[in-house]
Design a protein around this motif. Structure first.
Motif, PDB file in Angstrom:
ATOM      1  N   HIS A   1       8.534  -1.788  -1.966  1.00 27.12           N
ATOM      2  CA  HIS A   1       8.691  -3.246  -1.671  1.00 27.12           C
ATOM      3  C   HIS A   1       9.846  -3.521  -0.421  1.00 27.12           C
ATOM      4  O   HIS A   1      10.886  -2.564  -0.554  1.00 27.12           O
ATOM      5  CB  HIS A   1       9.266  -4.120  -2.992  1.00 27.12           C
ATOM      6  CG  HIS A   1      10.255  -3.419  -3.859  1.00 27.12           C
ATOM      7  ND1 HIS A   1      11.526  -4.105  -3.758  1.00 27.12           N
ATOM      8  CD2 HIS A   1      10.428  -2.412  -4.626  1.00 27.12           C
ATOM      9  CE1 HIS A   1      12.320  -3.328  -4.672  1.00 27.12           C
ATOM     10  NE2 HIS A   1      11.652  -2.337  -5.042  1.00 27.12           N
TER      11      HIS A   1
ATOM     12  N   ASP B   1      -3.033 -16.389   1.404  1.00 27.61           N
ATOM     13  CA  ASP B   1      -2.768 -15.397   2.428  1.00 27.61           C
ATOM     14  C   ASP B   1      -3.272 -14.145   2.150  1.00 27.61           C
ATOM     15  O   ASP B   1      -2.598 -13.077   2.623  1.00 27.61           O
ATOM     16  CB  ASP B   1      -0.935 -15.446   2.144  1.00 27.61           C
ATOM     17  CG  ASP B   1      -0.641 -15.107   0.995  1.00 27.61           C
ATOM     18  OD1 ASP B   1       0.489 -14.813   1.074  1.00 27.61           O
ATOM     19  OD2 ASP B   1      -1.181 -15.136   0.213  1.00 27.61           O
TER      20      ASP B   1
ATOM     21  N   LYS C   1      -4.062   1.162   5.016  1.00 31.12           N
ATOM     22  CA  LYS C   1      -3.782  -0.041   4.406  1.00 31.12           C
ATOM     23  C   LYS C   1      -4.945  -0.717   3.825  1.00 31.12           C
ATOM     24  O   LYS C   1      -5.900  -0.864   4.276  1.00 31.12           O
ATOM     25  CB  LYS C   1      -3.230  -0.739   5.606  1.00 31.12           C
ATOM     26  CG  LYS C   1      -2.569  -2.364   5.405  1.00 31.12           C
ATOM     27  CD  LYS C   1      -1.214  -2.220   5.167  1.00 31.12           C
ATOM     28  CE  LYS C   1      -0.585  -3.606   4.469  1.00 31.12           C
ATOM     29  NZ  LYS C   1      -0.066  -4.376   5.568  1.00 31.12           N
TER      30      LYS C   1
ATOM     31  N   THR D   1       4.699  -3.896  -0.795  1.00 31.77           N
ATOM     32  CA  THR D   1       4.524  -3.213   0.382  1.00 31.77           C
ATOM     33  C   THR D   1       3.438  -1.993   0.029  1.00 31.77           C
ATOM     34  O   THR D   1       2.804  -1.680   1.107  1.00 31.77           O
ATOM     35  CB  THR D   1       5.432  -2.783   1.452  1.00 31.77           C
ATOM     36  OG1 THR D   1       6.352  -1.760   0.667  1.00 31.77           O
ATOM     37  CG2 THR D   1       6.343  -3.758   2.042  1.00 31.77           C
TER      38      THR D   1
ATOM     39  N   GLN E   1       9.058  -8.568  -1.025  1.00 34.91           N
ATOM     40  CA  GLN E   1       7.798  -8.491  -0.811  1.00 34.91           C
ATOM     41  C   GLN E   1       7.336  -7.064  -1.127  1.00 34.91           C
ATOM     42  O   GLN E   1       7.675  -6.091  -0.699  1.00 34.91           O
ATOM     43  CB  GLN E   1       7.488  -8.688   0.621  1.00 34.91           C
ATOM     44  CG  GLN E   1       6.013  -8.438   1.068  1.00 34.91           C
ATOM     45  CD  GLN E   1       5.154  -9.367   0.331  1.00 34.91           C
ATOM     46  OE1 GLN E   1       5.064 -10.738   0.342  1.00 34.91           O
ATOM     47  NE2 GLN E   1       3.982  -8.527  -0.083  1.00 34.91           N
TER      48      GLN E   1
ATOM     49  N   ASP F   1      -0.038  -5.344   1.026  1.00 39.01           N
ATOM     50  CA  ASP F   1       0.884  -6.618   0.587  1.00 39.01           C
ATOM     51  C   ASP F   1       0.611  -7.133  -0.787  1.00 39.01           C
ATOM     52  O   ASP F   1       1.311  -8.236  -1.061  1.00 39.01           O
ATOM     53  CB  ASP F   1       0.648  -7.572   1.794  1.00 39.01           C
ATOM     54  CG  ASP F   1       1.206  -7.057   2.990  1.00 39.01           C
ATOM     55  OD1 ASP F   1       1.986  -6.124   3.226  1.00 39.01           O
ATOM     56  OD2 ASP F   1       0.668  -7.553   4.178  1.00 39.01           O
ATOM     57  N   HIS F   2      -0.350  -6.948  -1.306  1.00 40.00           N
ATOM     58  CA  HIS F   2      -0.630  -7.360  -2.888  1.00 40.00           C
ATOM     59  C   HIS F   2      -1.250  -6.112  -3.707  1.00 40.00           C
ATOM     60  O   HIS F   2      -1.819  -5.238  -3.448  1.00 40.00           O
ATOM     61  CB  HIS F   2      -1.896  -8.423  -2.834  1.00 40.00           C
ATOM     62  CG  HIS F   2      -1.612  -9.367  -1.919  1.00 40.00           C
ATOM     63  ND1 HIS F   2      -1.862  -9.503  -0.383  1.00 40.00           N
ATOM     64  CD2 HIS F   2      -1.261 -10.522  -1.966  1.00 40.00           C
ATOM     65  CE1 HIS F   2      -1.403 -10.629   0.257  1.00 40.00           C
ATOM     66  NE2 HIS F   2      -1.279 -11.397  -1.024  1.00 40.00           N
TER      67      HIS F   2
ATOM     68  N   GLU G   1       6.998 -11.043  -4.187  1.00 37.53           N
ATOM     69  CA  GLU G   1       5.798 -11.800  -3.543  1.00 37.53           C
ATOM     70  C   GLU G   1       4.749 -10.650  -3.623  1.00 37.53           C
ATOM     71  O   GLU G   1       5.316  -9.590  -3.193  1.00 37.53           O
ATOM     72  CB  GLU G   1       6.295 -12.035  -2.272  1.00 37.53           C
ATOM     73  CG  GLU G   1       5.406 -12.838  -1.390  1.00 37.53           C
ATOM     74  CD  GLU G   1       5.438 -14.379  -1.797  1.00 37.53           C
ATOM     75  OE1 GLU G   1       4.396 -15.073  -1.956  1.00 37.53           O
ATOM     76  OE2 GLU G   1       6.506 -14.830  -2.326  1.00 37.53           O
ATOM     77  N   GLY G   2       3.530 -10.917  -3.735  1.00 36.54           N
ATOM     78  CA  GLY G   2       2.334 -10.262  -3.582  1.00 36.54           C
ATOM     79  C   GLY G   2       2.261  -9.031  -4.895  1.00 36.54           C
ATOM     80  O   GLY G   2       1.293  -8.275  -4.949  1.00 36.54           O
TER      81      GLY G   2
ATOM     82  N   ASP H   1      -6.074  -4.437   1.366  1.00 36.16           N
ATOM     83  CA  ASP H   1      -5.643  -5.809   1.017  1.00 36.16           C
ATOM     84  C   ASP H   1      -4.897  -5.653  -0.339  1.00 36.16           C
ATOM     85  O   ASP H   1      -3.960  -6.805  -0.594  1.00 36.16           O
ATOM     86  CB  ASP H   1      -6.692  -6.836   1.344  1.00 36.16           C
ATOM     87  CG  ASP H   1      -7.477  -6.825   2.584  1.00 36.16           C
ATOM     88  OD1 ASP H   1      -6.722  -7.025   3.417  1.00 36.16           O
ATOM     89  OD2 ASP H   1      -8.627  -6.882   2.717  1.00 36.16           O
TER      90      ASP H   1
END
Length: 417
Positions: free
Chosen positions: A143, A416, A7, A149, A147, A161-162, A380-381, A9
Motif C-alpha cells: 500500500h 472507480d 496488473k 497497491t 491506497q 488497486d483493489h 482505500e481499495g 483490476d
C-alpha cells in the motif's frame, strides 16, 4: 517487488464461498480478476460444510435472519438487500445448480453435495477468465499513502488497486484456516477483536453423559446458569458423547460458551430435556401415565419422556430407585426428579479448540468496514468479506449466506474499479 508483475483490476485472497463469489461478481462486470489460494485446491472448507451436504442458506426474511446474529446483525442489511437467499438460489440456478428447501427452511443443492457448488463456481470462474492460482500464500499487503497497491506472496508480487481479503477465520486449520487475514488486516492498522472457536462440541465435567450416547434428544433448551449470563440460551437437538455434548443446539450455543470458558474454568448450564415442559406439565404427564397403570416403576414412567439411558441417569442423580413404583417414591425424591427433568445441570469445562471449530467468533472490527461496499475505512481499495469479519451466526445456512452476500457486495465494482 519480487517479480515483474502483472496488473489486475482486483485481487481476491482466499477461495471460500465469499472469495469465489467476489471473484465471479467482479469478473461478470468485465474486471480482470486474480484469485489467490494458499492450498493446492480451491474451496476446501466449503467442501466440508454441513458434513459435505452444503446448507447454502435458509428461507427466513432478512429481518429475522439478521436478528440471529445478535446486536451486530444489522451490519448485514445492505448486503442482504442486494443479495438475499432468493438471489443466491437464482445465482446457482443460473450456473446450473438447482437448490431446494426440503424442510421449508434450510436450503441445499438438490444433490446435497458441496462438490456440486464448488465445481459450478469453478466452471463459472473459468468461463469469465478469472485467473486462479493455488499454493500461493499471501504474506503482505502492498500500500502507498492509504491506497492498496497489491499483494506479496512467498514467491511473487501482484499489483492491483483493489484487494479483497476473504481468508476466513481460524476454524479447521487443516483446511487452510490459520487466521492469515487477521494478520493482513492488523498490518495496515485494522483492529481485530479477540477470536474464539465456535460451532463445535463441548466437554463436560460430569461423566454420566458417556452412558447416554445412543440417542438424539429433540428440542432441548440450554441456558447458562450464571447470574450475569442467564439470558444466554439456545434450543435444538442434543446428543450426548463420551466426553460431553454435541448436536445442533450445542453447535449453536458453543459460540456463547467458548468466550466464557476463556474467562472462567467452568460454565454451569441447565438443560430442559423435556421439550420445554415445566414442573406442572410434568406432574400432569406423570399423573396421566400412572392413571393408565399405577404400578409402573419410576424408570418406565420417566422413559415416556426421555430415552431409557438418559432416564436411568436422571433417576441416579435424583437418588430415585428406578425399579420402585413412582407413586411409592418419597415426595422429596419425586420432587427432585421432576426438577431434574425440567432443569438438568451440567458443567461445561472444555473443548477441542480451533481444530474442531466450524466457524470463528470475532474478527476484523465492523466499525472499520463500510457495510454498503465492504471497503476498509482505513485503506482505500481494501475490502473484507465472509468470516474474516467480526460477525458469526448459528447453524442453518446463516454463515454461508453471509459469506455469499458479503462476497457479492465486495466484488461489485465501484465507480472507480
Amino acid at each position: 517487488m519480487k517479480n515483474s508483475e502483472k496488473k489486475y483490476d482486483l485481487i481476491v485472497i482466499g477461495s471460500g464461498a465469499a472469495g469465489m463469489m467476489a471473484a465471479i461478481t467482479a469478473a461478470r462486470k468485465g474486471k480482470k480478476v486474480l484469485l489467490l489460494e494458499k492450498l493446492s485446491k480451491i474451496g476446501a472448507k466449503l467442501k466440508a460444510t454441513g458434513g459435505g451436504r452444503c446448507n447454502l442458506t435458509n428461507t427466513l426474511d432478512n429481518e429475522t435472519f439478521m436478528s440471529r446474529f445478535g446486536r451486530d446483525g444489522k451490519f448485514m442489511m445492505p448486503a442482504l438487500e442486494a443479495f438475499d437467499h432468493k438471489a443466491l438460489m437464482a445465482f446457482f440456478k443460473e450456473i446450473g445448480v438447482e437448490s431446494h428447501a426440503p424442510d421449508g427452511y434450510r436450503v441445499f443443492p438438490v444433490t446435497h453435495s458441496s462438490s456440486t457448488i464448488i465445481n459450478a463456481m469453478e466452471k463459472e470462474m473459468q468461463r469469465l477468465g478469472v485467473e486462479v492460482r493455488c499454493s500461493q500464500k499471501v504474506t503482505g499487503l502492498s500500500h502507498d499513502d492509504g491506497q492498496v497497491t497489491g499483494v506479496e506472496t512467498e514467491t511473487d508480487s501482484f499489483a492491483a488497486d483493489h484487494v479483497i481479503v476473504a481468508t476466513g477465520g481460524k476454524g479447521y486449520p487443516v483446511l487452510g484456516a490459520e487466521g492469515d487475514g487477521y494478520q493482513l488486516a492488523e498490518s495496515v492498522g485494522h483492529k481485530v477483536t479477540e477470536v474464539y472457536p465456535a460451532m463445535m462440541p463441548l466437554k463436560t465435567k460430569e461423566k454420566w453423559v458417556a452412558n447416554c450416547t445412543a440417542d438424539t434428544i429433540a428440542k432441548v433448551i440450554i441456558t447458562v446458569d450464571m447470574k450475569k449470563y442467564k439470558k444466554l440460551k439456545a434450543q435444538g437437538d442434543l446428543i450426548f458423547t463420551k466426553s460431553g455434548i454435541r448436536g445442533p443446539v450445542v453447535l449453536d450455543f458453543s459460540r456463547e460458551i467458548t468466550p466464557l470458558l476463556s474467562k472462567y474454568e467452568e460454565v454451569p448450564v441447565l438443560m430442559n430435556l423435556t421439550k420445554g415442559m415445566n414442573e406442572e406439565q410434568i406432574r400432569s404427564h406423570i399423573k396421566k401415565e400412572l392413571g393408565k397403570n399405577p404400578h409402573r416403576n419410576t424408570l418406565e414412567i420417566v422413559s415416556t419422556l426421555l430415552p431409557g439411558s438418559v432416564s436411568r441417569e436422571l433417576c441416579k442423580l435424583a437418588e430415585a430407585d428406578p425399579n420402585t413404583a413412582l407413586g411409592k417414591l418419597k415426595g422429596q425424591i419425586r420432587d427432585r426428579l421432576i426438577k431434574l427433568l425440567v432443569a438438568t445441570p451440567l458443567t461445561i469445562n472444555g473443548h477441542d479448540g480451533f481444530k474442531m471449530a466450524m466457524i470463528t467468533r470475532g474478527g476484523v472490527s465492523l466499525k472499520e468496514i463500510d457495510p454498503y461496499t465492504m471497503q476498509s475505512r482505513k485503506v482505500e481499495g481494501l475490502y473484507f468479506c465472509g468470516e474474516v469479519m467480526n460477525l458469526d451466526g448459528p447453524c442453518g445456512g446463516y454463515n454461508l449466506q453471509w459469506s455469499f452476500a458479503s462476497g457479492y457486495t465486495a466484488g461489485n465494482p465501484k465507480e472507480d474499479l
